[in-house]
Every structure is written in structure tokens, then in C-alpha cells.
Motif scaffolding. Structure first.
Motif, short mmCIF file in Angstrom:
data_model
loop_
_atom_site.label_atom_id
_atom_site.label_comp_id
_atom_site.label_asym_id
_atom_site.label_seq_id
_atom_site.Cartn_x
_atom_site.Cartn_y
_atom_site.Cartn_z
N SER A 1 0.84 -1.19 0.00
CA SER A 1 0.00 0.00 0.00
C SER A 1 0.88 1.25 0.00
O SER A 1 1.76 1.39 0.85
CB SER A 1 -0.91 0.04 1.23
N LEU A 2 0.65 2.11 -0.96
CA LEU A 2 1.40 3.37 -1.05
C LEU A 2 0.55 4.55 -0.59
O LEU A 2 0.86 5.71 -0.91
CB LEU A 2 1.88 3.59 -2.49
N ALA A 3 -0.49 4.27 0.16
CA ALA A 3 -1.36 5.33 0.67
C ALA A 3 -0.55 6.32 1.50
O ALA A 3 0.26 5.93 2.35
CB ALA A 3 -2.47 4.72 1.51
N GLY A 4 -0.75 7.59 1.24
CA GLY A 4 -0.06 8.65 1.96
C GLY A 4 1.33 8.95 1.43
O GLY A 4 1.99 9.87 1.92
N LYS A 5 1.80 8.20 0.44
CA LYS A 5 3.16 8.37 -0.07
C LYS A 5 3.20 9.19 -1.36
O LYS A 5 2.21 9.33 -2.07
CB LYS A 5 3.82 7.01 -0.29
N GLN B 1 0.98 2.04 -12.34
CA GLN B 1 1.05 0.96 -11.35
C GLN B 1 1.23 1.50 -9.94
O GLN B 1 0.68 0.94 -8.98
CB GLN B 1 2.17 -0.01 -11.73
N LEU B 2 1.98 2.58 -9.79
CA LEU B 2 2.13 3.19 -8.46
C LEU B 2 0.79 3.74 -7.98
O LEU B 2 0.44 3.60 -6.80
CB LEU B 2 3.18 4.31 -8.52
N LEU B 3 0.04 4.35 -8.88
CA LEU B 3 -1.29 4.85 -8.52
C LEU B 3 -2.22 3.70 -8.17
O LEU B 3 -3.03 3.80 -7.25
CB LEU B 3 -1.87 5.67 -9.67
N ASP B 4 -2.10 2.59 -8.89
CA ASP B 4 -2.93 1.42 -8.60
C ASP B 4 -2.65 0.86 -7.21
O ASP B 4 -3.52 0.19 -6.62
CB ASP B 4 -2.69 0.32 -9.64
#
Length: 325
Positions: free
Chosen positions: A34-38, A56-59
Motif C-alpha cells: 500500500s502506497l497510501a499517503g506516499k 502501477q504506483l497509482l494502482d
């Protein structure tokens, strides 16, 4: 060579080995992250592997994406493509409090010899090596400053290639190196020059990682493998031989979306064990064999010296002293 590999540098450099992997290894989508908040920054993010890595990073839930492209128009076009199926806001004025991921993807493969009009360097050396090295160094104070807010180091992933090991690098004993690569009277194979530019990038990665601790930033490199629908070889594609190669590539190569899986993997799936390392088909493998030799050590030191001199206008030596302290 501190890292233990399951293959020797010489075997990894084998052309048949690369094509065997290209045909048999199916890169997997990154999951369970999960890249939430990044926040991430991707250069060359308006097309090909850069665009697909951004997608892909957004996904994976990335909260803020910085599209590092050559014009606002290109950025807006990329944003429109990436917005399909999602709601992206457009905030270009507020500096993000963190910079978790950097993907240095920009590059080109010219079909003919071209010299940069501003620096007079061979264009592929300028773009694929010098400009990428400059941006990587300039970002070091930024990621060091934001480390505390992130609770850990940023990651910088440089898009490299297995072809780094395929060049004979005939200029390797001609010092100064950059001046030798810029000789206008020399007969140069553009394909080999592209390979040399990627090899210089691996020398840079290895040296930079040796003086910058992974506690500040984890720096690695990865290859997207062969990709047939990117714009990296757009100049070659316009030639007769390039058109034929394009047909063959459609049978052997992957789409940019599949190739980007390997870049995304290197940027978000691994930790400090990849510092200064190269990932091919989602595995840590040796860099080009020459880098591990006594001759390679001499070349590396010379290239580092020339690179710092070339980039002195940006005070890179002071930056590096500050970061490595």
C-alpha cells in the motif's frame, strides 16, 4: 563483491541467458503493498515504461505523483491518460512533505550520432548518463530532509538495462573518458553507444551507493527487459532495419505495461538489500562484469572524478559531502 548471487557476472551477461529469461519469465504485478499517503516522482512519465510505472504506483494507492516531463503539455496529456478510471486532483503549487519513491526513467536510443547543442556531449551520454546522474545527486538533499517525516529512507530506482554488459567499451582505456566519448571524428555505432551510456550508469550506481548509506536513501537499478511499444527506440523505428526489428520485437518483447512491473517491483517491493544493486526480471543479479574487476575499479574512479568535474556548476561535491557525513 559483497552480495551473494546465484549466477556469476559473466553468466548473467550472456545474451542467450537474457533472451531465455525474456521468453520464459513472466514478471508479476506488485501486490500486497500500500502506497497510501506516499509521494513518488517519475521522470519520463508521459510515455512507455515511465507512464506505465506511474499507473502501477497509482494502482497501489499512491497519494501524490509528480510527473517529471519536458513540458506542461506533455504532463497534462499524461495526467489525462492516468486519470482514466480514477479521480486525480491537480495540485502543482504545494511542495509535498515527503518523497518516498523516485524513478529515474528518462532515456533515449538514437539511430545516428547526435551531440547536445548546449553541452556538446554525445546526446546519449548526456541524457542517459550525465543528466540522470545530476538529477540523482540533486535529489539527495531533498530525500535526506524528508526522511524524518517519512519515518524511513526514500528509494531511488534508476532504469538500467542488461545491455550494459554487452558493450566492449572500446574507449575504456582512453582517459579522460567523457572527452573520448565525445570525439566527433570517431566512427561510432549508435547502438553500442547506448549500451555504453547504460554501463556508465551502472558504474555511477555502484560508486554512489558506496558513499551514500542506505539509511539516507536506498538506491538501486532495474531493467524493464525488452519492450516493443515504448518510445525509447523511436529513432531506430524510423529506419528500414528498425522497422524489421520492430516486427521481431513484437514476438520477443513485452509491452511497456509488463516491463514496468519490473521497475515498480524494484521501487517498492525491496529494501536495503538492493542498495547499489541491479534487478533483472525481479531478481537481484550482478552488474556488468567489468565493474567487479581491477580494471573496472580504475575506470570507476576516473569516471567519478570526471563526473564531479562536469557537474561542478551544480556544487555536487558539496552536496555529496553533506549527505555522506
Amino acid at each position: 563483491m559483497g552480495t551473494k548471487f546465484d549466477v556469476t557476472p559473466e553468466k548473467q551477461a550472456s545474451v542467450p541467458r537474457f533472451f531465455y529469461n525474456q521468453l520464459t519469465v513472466k514478471p508479476v504485478m506488485v501486490q500486497g503493498v500500500s502506497l497510501a499517503g506516499k509521494t513518488a516522482l517519475v521522470t519520463g512519465s508521459n510515455t512507455g515504461v515511465g507512464l506505465e510505472t506511474s499507473r502501477q504506483l497509482l494502482d497501489l494507492g499512491l497519494s501524490k505523483l509528480i510527473l517529471a516531463v519536458r513540458s506542461e503539455e506533455r504532463g497534462q496529456t499524461a495526467k489525462k491518460k492516468l486519470s482514466a478510471g480514477r479521480n486525480l486532483s491537480d495540485d502543482t503549487h504545494q511542495e509535498p512533505p515527503r518523497l518516498d519513491i523516485v524513478v529515474l526513467n528518462i532515456g533515449l536510443g538514437n539511430a545516428t550520432r547526435v551531440f547536445n547543442p548546449k553541452t556538446d556531449h554525445d546526446e546519449m551520454i548526456q541524457v542517459n548518463y550525465l543528466s540522470t546522474a545530476l538529477l540523482a545527486i540533486l535529489l539527495l538533499p531533498v530525500v535526506k530532509e524528508k526522511r524524518a517525516a517519512q519515518g524511513g529512507p526514500s528509494r531511488i530506482t534508476i532504469v538500467s538495462s542488461e545491455v550494459s554488459a554487452w558493450t566492449a567499451f572500446k574507449e575504456k582505456n582512453s582517459f579522460p573518458l567523457l572527452a573520448s566519448l565525445d570525439r566527433k571524428i570517431a566512427k561510432v555505432d549508435p547502438l553500442d553507444r547506448m549500451m555504453v551510456s547504460k554501463l556508465l550508469g551502472q558504474f555511477f550506481l555502484s560508486y554512489l551507493a558506496s558513499i551514500i548509506p542506505p539509511s539516507v536513501v536506498v538506491i538501486n537499478a532495474a531493467s524493464p527487459g525488452s519492450v516493443y511499444d515504448s518510445e525509447f527506440n523511436r529513432e531506430h523505428d524510423k529506419t528500414f532495419s528498425g522497422a524489421i526489428a520492430k516486427v521481431v520485437m513484437r514476438r520477443l518483447a513485452n509491452t511497456a505495461a509488463v516491463g514496468a512491473r519490473m521497475i515498480t517491483d524494484a521501487a517498492v517491493k525491496h529494501g536495503q538489500e538492493t542498495h547499489g544493486e541491479f534487478l533483472s526480471f525481479q531478481k537481484i543479479v550482478p552488474l556488468a562484469p567489468i565493474i567487479y574487476t581491477a580494471e573496472g575499479k580504475k575506470i570507476s574512479e576516473q569516471l567519478w572524478k570526471e563526473t564531479k568535474e562536469e557537474l561542478a556548476f551544480a556544487n555536487v561535491e558539496e552536496i555529496l559531502k553533506t549527505i555522506s557525513e
